[in-house]
Design a protein around this motif. Structure first.
Motif, mmCIF file in Angstrom:
data_model
loop_
_atom_site.group_PDB
_atom_site.id
_atom_site.type_symbol
_atom_site.label_atom_id
_atom_site.label_comp_id
_atom_site.label_asym_id
_atom_site.label_seq_id
_atom_site.Cartn_x
_atom_site.Cartn_y
_atom_site.Cartn_z
ATOM 1 N N UNK A 40 0.876 -1.183 0.000
ATOM 2 C CA UNK A 40 0.000 0.000 0.000
ATOM 3 C C UNK A 40 0.905 1.223 0.000
ATOM 4 N N UNK A 41 0.723 2.088 -0.995
ATOM 5 C CA UNK A 41 1.580 3.253 -1.185
ATOM 6 C C UNK A 41 0.756 4.537 -1.201
ATOM 7 N N UNK A 42 1.389 5.681 -0.937
ATOM 8 C CA UNK A 42 0.665 6.952 -1.013
ATOM 9 C C UNK A 42 -0.014 7.192 -2.364
ATOM 10 N N UNK A 43 0.583 6.698 -3.461
ATOM 11 C CA UNK A 43 -0.052 6.888 -4.769
ATOM 12 C C UNK A 43 -1.417 6.205 -4.802
ATOM 13 N N UNK A 44 -1.581 5.105 -4.078
ATOM 14 C CA UNK A 44 -2.880 4.423 -4.025
ATOM 15 C C UNK A 44 -3.941 5.346 -3.427
ATOM 16 N N UNK A 45 -3.571 6.036 -2.372
ATOM 17 C CA UNK A 45 -4.545 6.921 -1.721
ATOM 18 C C UNK A 45 -4.877 8.120 -2.610
ATOM 19 N N UNK A 46 -3.888 8.605 -3.357
ATOM 20 C CA UNK A 46 -4.140 9.744 -4.243
ATOM 21 C C UNK A 46 -5.056 9.352 -5.393
ATOM 22 N N UNK A 47 -4.825 8.158 -5.961
ATOM 23 C CA UNK A 47 -5.701 7.681 -7.041
ATOM 24 C C UNK A 47 -7.118 7.489 -6.509
ATOM 25 N N UNK A 56 -12.637 4.882 -17.600
ATOM 26 C CA UNK A 56 -13.583 4.097 -18.396
ATOM 27 C C UNK A 56 -13.427 2.595 -18.184
ATOM 28 N N UNK A 57 -12.357 2.197 -17.504
ATOM 29 C CA UNK A 57 -12.114 0.768 -17.270
ATOM 30 C C UNK A 57 -12.649 0.363 -15.900
ATOM 31 N N UNK A 58 -13.311 -0.769 -15.844
ATOM 32 C CA UNK A 58 -13.834 -1.258 -14.570
ATOM 33 C C UNK A 58 -13.752 -2.783 -14.543
ATOM 34 N N UNK A 59 -13.744 -3.396 -13.371
ATOM 35 C CA UNK A 59 -13.707 -2.724 -12.071
ATOM 36 C C UNK A 59 -12.341 -2.079 -11.827
ATOM 37 N N UNK A 60 -12.293 -1.098 -10.969
ATOM 38 C CA UNK A 60 -11.032 -0.445 -10.636
ATOM 39 C C UNK A 60 -10.440 -1.084 -9.387
ATOM 40 N N UNK A 61 -9.310 -1.756 -9.570
ATOM 41 C CA UNK A 61 -8.604 -2.421 -8.466
ATOM 42 C C UNK A 61 -7.274 -1.698 -8.277
ATOM 43 N N UNK A 62 -7.040 -1.161 -7.097
ATOM 44 C CA UNK A 62 -5.824 -0.419 -6.821
ATOM 45 C C UNK A 62 -4.686 -1.355 -6.418
ATOM 46 N N UNK A 63 -3.532 -0.745 -6.151
ATOM 47 C CA UNK A 63 -2.378 -1.506 -5.688
ATOM 48 C C UNK A 63 -1.361 -1.752 -6.781
ATOM 49 N N UNK A 64 -0.256 -0.996 -6.759
ATOM 50 C CA UNK A 64 0.806 -1.170 -7.757
ATOM 51 C C UNK A 64 1.742 -2.323 -7.403
ATOM 52 N N UNK A 87 7.984 -10.898 -7.141
ATOM 53 C CA UNK A 87 7.466 -9.605 -6.685
ATOM 54 C C UNK A 87 7.585 -8.616 -7.826
ATOM 55 N N UNK A 88 6.787 -7.540 -7.786
ATOM 56 C CA UNK A 88 6.699 -6.678 -8.961
ATOM 57 C C UNK A 88 5.925 -5.406 -8.647
ATOM 58 N N UNK A 89 6.032 -4.436 -9.555
ATOM 59 C CA UNK A 89 5.199 -3.231 -9.529
ATOM 60 C C UNK A 89 4.478 -3.192 -10.868
ATOM 61 N N UNK A 90 3.154 -3.353 -10.841
ATOM 62 C CA UNK A 90 2.386 -3.420 -12.082
ATOM 63 C C UNK A 90 0.921 -3.130 -11.795
ATOM 64 N N UNK A 91 0.316 -2.279 -12.631
ATOM 65 C CA UNK A 91 -1.103 -1.992 -12.508
ATOM 66 C C UNK A 91 -1.419 -1.114 -11.314
#
Length: 332
Positions: A40-47, A56-64, A87-91
């Motif tokens: 969980x990152x600050x960018x998640x909270x900002x998005x 326009x894309x759904x469902x919206x699932x957070x978490x990079x 492990x990775x950073x994606x989406x």
């Protein structure tokens, strides 16, 4: 599968656990990962607050950030095999490709093998901050042994990694922190001079620590006034790198007079612009960091974990501010 879906832009309560379709392999180089944890990152909270990059894309699932076990691979995904821990950073910026979920499909060039000495939750907390600190210090500022580096918020997610990467490069590290407990924490990471910014002006401390010259490099993880003020702490012909967009009401006169080189760091650029080669380079950073972690040369501070269903509480904790280290969600 179970996933935390962002039902609308707004407060943490818009994050709801729901049943959604399990993702499928669509490309020959796709890899299906059964997620064990998500960072969980600050960018998640900002998005979440402002809305996603792809409304326009759904469902919206957070978490990079994610970590888990390879469950299936495409016909040309030859670098990874079923059972590999990755492990990775994606989406996580909009649409279904986020990691607050039980499964994720990731192109193989975005993956790295998980550090063997880390738990899944520790590994999930690592990718974004590892890449950010690495790119900022090694690629933007190009720090060198013998230099003095000022890292802001050295006890935070990016900051605590930056302190360690700077020390690994043979630099002297000054870092701002808010209290004595965090001062002890950053000292354990190798920081040479913690600066309690509530008690002392960090510019004065940096100038004094460098015999009046200023630091070679300042790494701003805070933004706003901190960025502009940091210019006064950097020596002539020095570097300042920031994670945030400088505010419009600031003044770059000091930076110009000192001939500072200004670097902007946004590790999400390759994902947002779909730059395959650059994303592969970021995965290589994760591979290099995994080796450092397994050798005991680099640590990830995981401060707190939450069950997947309590993603909203994790967001609230980040927004409360002054977090030491990282937060992760436990999945499954």
């Amino acid at each position: 599968m179970k996933a935390v879906v962002m039902t609308a832009a707004g407060a943490p309560e818009v994050l709801q656990l729901q049943d959604v379709a399990k993702p499928e392999l669509r490309s020959p180089t796709d890899v299906l990962v059964r997620l064990k944890a998500a960072g969980v990152n600050p960018i998640d909270t900002k998005v979440r607050q402002r809305g996603t990059f792809y409304p326009d894309l759904s469902p919206a699932i957070l978490g990079c950030d994610g970590a888990g076990i390879v469950e299936a691979t495409g016909s040309k995904a030859e670098r990874f095999h079923v059972g590999d821990e990755v492990y990775f950073c994606n989406g996580g910026l909009g649409g279904p490709r986020g990691n607050y979920a039980e499964y994720a499909v990731v192109e193989q060039h975005c993956l790295a093998l998980k550090p063997q000495t880390l738990s899944f939750e520790e590994a999930a907390a690592a990718p974004l901050v590892l890449i950010t600190a690495w790119e900022a210090l090694y690629d933007r500022a190009r720090i060198q042994a013998g230099q003095t580096v000022l890292v802001h918020a050295g006890a935070g997610g990016v900051g605590h990694v930056a302190v360690q990467l700077a020390k690994l490069q043979g630099t002297r590290v000054l870092t701002t922190i808010s209290d004595a407990q965090k001062a002890n924490f950053v000292k354990q990471l190798g920081a040479d001079l913690p600066i309690l910014y509530k008690e002392r002006d960090f510019v004065e401390a940096a100038i004094e620590a460098t015999n009046g010259e200023g630091v070679d490099v300042a790494f701003d993880t805070v933004g706003k006034d901190t960025f502009y003020k940091s210019c006064k702490a950097v020596k002539v012909y020095g570097d300042i790198v920031t994670l945030l967009q400088p505010s419009d009401d600031g003044n770059l006169k000091t930076a110009r007079q000192r001939n500072l080189r200004i670097g902007l760091e946004l590790m999400l650029t390759p994902m947002l612009m779909d730059l395959k080669d650059e994303r592969a380079e970021q995965a290589k950073i994760l591979q290099q960091c995994a080796r450092l972690i397994d050798r005991g040369q680099l640590k990830i501070q995981l401060t707190r974990t939450y069950p997947l269903a309590e993603a909203a509480a994790a967001h609230a904790a980040i927004e409360a501010g002054s977090t030491t280290g990282k937060i992760a969600l436990l999945i499954g």
